[in-house]
Design an enzyme around this catalytic site. Structure first.
Site, PDB file in Angstrom:
ATOM      1  N   THR A  78       0.861  -1.181   0.000  1.00 17.04           N
ATOM      2  CA  THR A  78       0.000   0.000   0.000  1.00 17.04           C
ATOM      3  C   THR A  78       0.896   1.228   0.000  1.00 17.04           C
ATOM      4  O   THR A  78       1.775   1.354   0.855  1.00 17.04           O
ATOM      5  CB  THR A  78      -0.915   0.011   1.242  1.00 17.04           C
ATOM      6  OG1 THR A  78      -1.640  -1.217   1.300  1.00 17.04           O
ATOM      7  CG2 THR A  78      -1.895   1.163   1.169  1.00 17.04           C
ATOM      8  N   LYS A 135       4.212  -8.852   3.570  1.00 15.19           N
ATOM      9  CA  LYS A 135       2.830  -8.403   3.715  1.00 15.19           C
ATOM     10  C   LYS A 135       1.959  -9.306   2.841  1.00 15.19           C
ATOM     11  O   LYS A 135       1.527  -8.939   1.747  1.00 15.19           O
ATOM     12  CB  LYS A 135       2.695  -6.942   3.300  1.00 15.19           C
ATOM     13  CG  LYS A 135       1.502  -6.241   3.925  1.00 15.19           C
ATOM     14  CD  LYS A 135       1.619  -4.740   3.800  1.00 15.19           C
ATOM     15  CE  LYS A 135       0.537  -4.042   4.600  1.00 15.19           C
ATOM     16  NZ  LYS A 135       0.663  -2.566   4.495  1.00 15.19           N
ATOM     17  N   GLU A 167       5.531  -4.824  16.743  1.00 13.68           N
ATOM     18  CA  GLU A 167       5.047  -3.692  15.966  1.00 13.68           C
ATOM     19  C   GLU A 167       3.830  -3.118  16.656  1.00 13.68           C
ATOM     20  O   GLU A 167       3.482  -3.529  17.776  1.00 13.68           O
ATOM     21  CB  GLU A 167       4.688  -4.143  14.547  1.00 13.68           C
ATOM     22  CG  GLU A 167       3.651  -5.264  14.510  1.00 13.68           C
ATOM     23  CD  GLU A 167       3.582  -5.976  13.173  1.00 13.68           C
ATOM     24  OE1 GLU A 167       4.456  -5.742  12.317  1.00 13.68           O
ATOM     25  OE2 GLU A 167       2.657  -6.788  12.993  1.00 13.68           O
TER      26      GLU A 167
END
Length: 258
Positions: A26, A134, A167
């Site tokens: 993204t 991802k 994270e």
């Protein structure tokens, strides 16, 4: 025969839909151009190689992206690569043609600071083969986003099942203790974001200490921020009851403003 909402579906099902067999990136559009495109392209190539997927042709992807984003000076573009169609079970067919999907959307609003942070109840599994990528298997992140909403906080600190810090729900985390910057290494789990890679590669914080850290390590921080390629860098206002500095280094302010 395939039914979708009770109606016959005449196209084969993409393996991305069936098995999460693919990956995505993204990116942010700035002045009509994809920000950090080389980094996003390398992410797509690396993920395709790690998943044994055909790598899309760069020029073709760039042409599709330019067509999709024409007249859209600022926004968010998402590029999804799947293993395409074929195979009833998990085993893909010998000859594979990948599919590349794209969509564009407006930029989301970004808060100036992250005011409330909690520790996620859901912990991530370790899988070094997929660590950093991802992939389309984002159910853990879907549940984390739901948990964040239900708990009414701005973000969550995400650990693995060995209680190592990985994270945040909305991006990678960096923190400073005294004059040293730290970030988790993500060798066992988590997503290695493009913004994280830019900050490390271009040494915007100087040398960053990457390693295996716990919440106790993070709680020693004098400053911390969460980053991704769409939101930029957003400072955390307080951690574990301790008020942190929210004055980001100048390069990170530019990252957020662009």
């Amino acid at each position: 025969m395939i039914l979708c909402n009770g109606k016959q579906h005449y196209q084969p099902l993409d393996r991305g839909l069936q098995f999460g067999d693919g990956h995505f990136t993204t990116l942010r559009l700035h002045n009509g151009k994809p920000l950090w495109w080389d980094y996003h392209w390398q992410r797509l190539v690396l993920a395709s190689q790690r998943l044994a997927l055909p790598v899309p042709e760069r020029q073709q992807v760039e042409a599709w992206l330019a067509e999709l984003t024409a007249g859209q000076p600022d926004g968010v573009a998402k590029i999804i690569v799947t293993r395409g169609f074929g195979g009833r079970g998990y085993m893909p067919p010998a000859a594979v043609e990948s599919n590349t999907y794209m969509q564009v959307s407006p930029l989301p609003p970004v808060a100036a600071t992250i005011d409330t942070v909690a520790v996620a109840a859901l912990q991530l599994a370790r899988q070094p083969v997929l660590a950093g990528l991802k992939t389309l298997n984002r159910l853990e992140q879907v549940l984390l986003a739901r948990e964040r909403e239900e708990r009414g906080v701005d973000d969550l600190l995400v650990l693995d099942h060995h209680n190592a810090l990985l994270e945040c729900c909305q991006g990678n985390i960096f923190w400073r203790s005294s004059d040293q910057w730290f970030t988790p290494s993500l060798q066992q789990a988590g997503v290695a974001g493009v913004a994280r890679q830019v900050i490390i590669d271009q040494q915007w914080l100087g040398r960053v200490n990457q390693g295996v850290f716990t919440l106790e390590d993070l709680y020693q921080a004098d400053q911390a921020f969460v980053c991704n390629s769409v939101r930029g860098a957003v400072p955390i206002k307080q951690l574990n009851g301790k008020v942190l500095s929210t004055d980001l280094p100048e390069l990170l302010k530019q990252l957020t403003a662009c």
